[in-house]
Scaffold this motif. Structure first.
Motif, mmCIF file in Angstrom:
data_model
loop_
_atom_site.group_PDB
_atom_site.id
_atom_site.type_symbol
_atom_site.label_atom_id
_atom_site.label_comp_id
_atom_site.label_asym_id
_atom_site.label_seq_id
_atom_site.Cartn_x
_atom_site.Cartn_y
_atom_site.Cartn_z
ATOM 1 N N PHE A 353 0.808 -1.220 0.000
ATOM 2 C CA PHE A 353 0.000 0.000 0.000
ATOM 3 C C PHE A 353 0.846 1.277 0.000
ATOM 4 N N VAL A 354 2.146 1.128 0.247
ATOM 5 C CA VAL A 354 3.028 2.291 0.279
ATOM 6 C C VAL A 354 3.107 2.915 -1.113
ATOM 7 N N GLY A 355 2.849 4.194 -1.190
ATOM 8 C CA GLY A 355 2.905 4.886 -2.468
ATOM 9 C C GLY A 355 1.622 4.829 -3.271
ATOM 10 N N SER A 356 0.614 4.103 -2.756
ATOM 11 C CA SER A 356 -0.669 4.049 -3.460
ATOM 12 C C SER A 356 -1.670 4.962 -2.754
ATOM 13 N N ASP A 357 -2.816 5.154 -3.385
ATOM 14 C CA ASP A 357 -3.866 5.972 -2.760
ATOM 15 C C ASP A 357 -4.888 5.089 -2.061
ATOM 16 N N ARG A 358 -4.540 3.816 -1.839
ATOM 17 C CA ARG A 358 -5.462 2.878 -1.210
ATOM 18 C C ARG A 358 -5.130 2.730 0.277
ATOM 19 N N HIS A 359 -6.154 2.485 1.054
ATOM 20 C CA HIS A 359 -5.995 2.271 2.489
ATOM 21 C C HIS A 359 -6.810 1.040 2.881
ATOM 22 N N PHE A 360 -6.464 0.428 4.006
ATOM 23 C CA PHE A 360 -7.191 -0.778 4.394
ATOM 24 C C PHE A 360 -7.454 -0.819 5.889
ATOM 25 N N THR A 361 -8.497 -1.549 6.226
ATOM 26 C CA THR A 361 -8.803 -1.911 7.609
ATOM 27 C C THR A 361 -8.717 -3.424 7.718
ATOM 28 N N LEU A 362 -7.998 -3.915 8.720
ATOM 29 C CA LEU A 362 -7.900 -5.357 8.931
ATOM 30 C C LEU A 362 -9.200 -5.844 9.565
ATOM 31 N N SER A 363 -9.992 -6.616 8.800
ATOM 32 C CA SER A 363 -11.307 -7.053 9.264
ATOM 33 C C SER A 363 -11.268 -8.392 9.985
ATOM 34 N N GLU A 364 -10.446 -9.331 9.493
ATOM 35 C CA GLU A 364 -10.391 -10.674 10.074
ATOM 36 C C GLU A 364 -8.974 -11.220 9.958
ATOM 37 N N THR A 365 -8.615 -12.069 10.903
ATOM 38 C CA THR A 365 -7.366 -12.820 10.841
ATOM 39 C C THR A 365 -7.687 -14.279 11.139
ATOM 40 N N PHE A 366 -7.181 -15.186 10.303
ATOM 41 C CA PHE A 366 -7.421 -16.615 10.518
ATOM 42 C C PHE A 366 -6.104 -17.370 10.557
ATOM 43 N N ARG A 367 -6.076 -18.419 11.360
ATOM 44 C CA ARG A 367 -4.974 -19.367 11.352
ATOM 45 C C ARG A 367 -5.543 -20.737 10.984
ATOM 46 N N LEU A 368 -4.805 -21.794 11.204
ATOM 47 C CA LEU A 368 -5.260 -23.123 10.828
ATOM 48 C C LEU A 368 -6.554 -23.498 11.552
ATOM 49 N N PRO A 369 -7.417 -24.273 10.902
ATOM 50 C CA PRO A 369 -8.637 -24.741 11.574
ATOM 51 C C PRO A 369 -8.288 -25.702 12.711
ATOM 52 N N ALA A 370 -9.256 -25.949 13.585
ATOM 53 C CA ALA A 370 -9.006 -26.675 14.831
ATOM 54 C C ALA A 370 -8.501 -28.089 14.624
ATOM 55 N N ASP A 371 -8.870 -28.747 13.515
ATOM 56 C CA ASP A 371 -8.412 -30.120 13.300
ATOM 57 C C ASP A 371 -6.944 -30.190 12.899
ATOM 58 N N PHE A 372 -6.347 -29.056 12.529
ATOM 59 C CA PHE A 372 -4.921 -29.004 12.228
ATOM 60 C C PHE A 372 -4.177 -28.646 13.513
ATOM 61 N N VAL A 373 -4.058 -29.643 14.391
ATOM 62 C CA VAL A 373 -3.446 -29.438 15.707
ATOM 63 C C VAL A 373 -1.977 -29.061 15.540
ATOM 64 N N THR A 374 -1.529 -28.067 16.312
ATOM 65 C CA THR A 374 -0.141 -27.612 16.229
ATOM 66 C C THR A 374 0.511 -27.640 17.607
ATOM 67 N N ARG A 375 1.820 -27.414 17.622
ATOM 68 C CA ARG A 375 2.571 -27.339 18.869
ATOM 69 C C ARG A 375 3.050 -25.914 19.104
ATOM 70 N N LYS A 376 2.830 -25.417 20.300
ATOM 71 C CA LYS A 376 3.308 -24.072 20.630
ATOM 72 C C LYS A 376 4.826 -23.994 20.540
ATOM 73 N N ALA A 377 5.493 -25.097 20.865
ATOM 74 C CA ALA A 377 6.954 -25.096 20.866
ATOM 75 C C ALA A 377 7.534 -25.123 19.453
ATOM 76 N N TYR A 378 6.698 -25.380 18.457
ATOM 77 C CA TYR A 378 7.172 -25.496 17.079
ATOM 78 C C TYR A 378 6.325 -24.592 16.195
#
Length: 393
Positions: A353-378
């Motif tokens: 967006f740098v140098g453009s005339d466009r601006h944005f609002t962050l509406s949503e953030t998603f990570r992996l769905p619940a069945d994709f179990v992850t490790r905090k340590a990794y």
């Protein structure tokens, strides 16, 4: 079982739950270990954990149990699989296509298992893990009480024989295609096809967001459309028109098939097998713009003589994408690069967006769905990052 001395730094990582082993974790990095073998990790005479040697690129293997009494036997893996299956059974609809065992997140790196109705697909990412396949298949069959119609295998490491890359391991062959549903959308899958099935399960958060979005009367541009299921999800959700861009004719056909199975005429949508940047140039020249633009950028892609790497080329791609997003439109950006942190991802997006005339609002953030179990340590295991931006609101 061979005993392997590991360094002080590695001892701390193992104790903290970090699952990945590399050659430098060994006190003697020149030690030769047999691919596919189980070893006991030691700090002098103290037991630290069991590991499976599975050499793949820069990795040496994966840590298993830290309990010396839990030796890696068929029964150990049966319990591991059973725990993963119970976790999903208590939190997810069993008819939903889902990840029932997510590699290191569930306790065994290098192996992912997906469920499609009564069929399971094993995806093997390292030959060393695959060498233990007979034990692991037996353990999984016991964990499921043999309640399945068929098991497929997909080999994602280098194999010389093409017919080994995807194979029916046991049971009956799945219908061709196998129709599965996710919400109100039906997807035709091909379990025996090459290395994929036709639907990326980790992209479910984007499809669910589209299902709940107000798309009536709106146009949706889906860049890199193959297998993300976005086009069908948007069309079923009421989009006035979808435009799907894919670099291969096969991808374009799969998108058309997904629309057709949902009783949506593909000929009334727009599906193009064209390089993404070429299409964006075309759209700008013809002053085309869309209400929702979805960019599921590949981690790495080589198209003809051009190369795309998300870590270095995402900003340029988004800079070219901004002119085709309407005012008050939405831009959905996703990456599955596990070496690209959320901080760097957001920085690359903001830089567009740098140098453009466009601006944005962050509406949503998603990570992996619940069945994709992850490790905090990794941290690398939580690889999916999705941002939904509303432009010029």
């Amino acid at each position: 079982m061979q005993r392997v001395q590991i360094t002080g730094n590695s001892q701390r990582k193992v104790k903290d739950g970090y699952p990945l082993l590399v050659q430098d974790d060994l006190k003697d990095p020149s030690m030769k270990l047999t691919d596919g073998s189980f070893v006991a990790l030691m700090a002098s005479s103290q037991f630290m954990g069991y590991a499976l040697i599975a050499k793949h690129r820069r990795q040496l293997g994966w840590v298993l149990s830290l309990d010396e009494s839990e030796t890696p036997t068929t029964d150990y893996f049966r319990k591991l699989f059973k725990q993963a299956l119970v976790r999903r059974a208590t939190s997810m609809d069993p008819q939903l296509p889902q990840r029932v065992f997510n590699a290191d997140g569930d306790g065994l790196g290098g192996l992912a298992i997906d469920r499609y109705q009564d069929y399971y697909v094993f995806t093997w990412y390292a030959e060393g893990v695959y060498q233990q396949r007979e034990m692991l298949y037996a353990a999984f069959e016991a964990a499921t009480d043999h309640q399945f119609k068929g098991i497929y295998a997909k080999l994602r490491f280098n194999v010389e024989e093409a017919n080994l890359k995807s194979q029916l391991v046991t049971g009956a062959a799945a219908p061709e295609p196998l129709l599965v549903t996710e919400g109100a959308v039906t997807y035709p899958l091909h379990l025996a096809d090459d290395l994929t099935t036709g639907l990326l399960l980790d992209m479910r958060p984007i499809r669910e967001w589209l299902a709940g979005a107000e798309l009536q009367g709106k146009t949706v541009l889906n860049l890199f459309s193959q297998e993300n299921g976005v086009t069908a999800a948007a069309a079923v959700a009421g989009a006035a028109k979808t435009i799907s861009i894919e670099t291969s004719k096969k991808g374009a056909k799969e998108t058309a098939d997904q629309l057709a199975v949902n009783n949506i005429d593909p000929d009334k949508q727009e599906i193009r097998a064209i390089e993404v940047n070429s299409y964006l140039d075309y759209a700008q020249k013809h002053r085309l713009s869309y209400d929702v633009v979805v960019v599921t950028a590949p981690t790495f892609a080589r198209i003809k003589k051009q190369k795309f790497q998300v870590a270095t080329d995402l900003t340029d791609l988004l800079t070219s994408t901004l002119p085709v997003v309407r005012r008050d439109g939405q831009l959905v950006i996703a990456t599955t690069a596990n070496n690209f942190s959320m901080k760097k991802f957001k920085a690359a997006v903001t830089a567009a967006f740098v140098g453009s005339d466009r601006h944005f609002t962050l509406s949503e953030t998603f990570r992996l769905p619940a069945d994709f179990v992850t490790r905090k340590a990794y941290l690398a295991s939580n690889y999916l990052k999705v941002l939904v931006l509303t432009l010029d609101k």
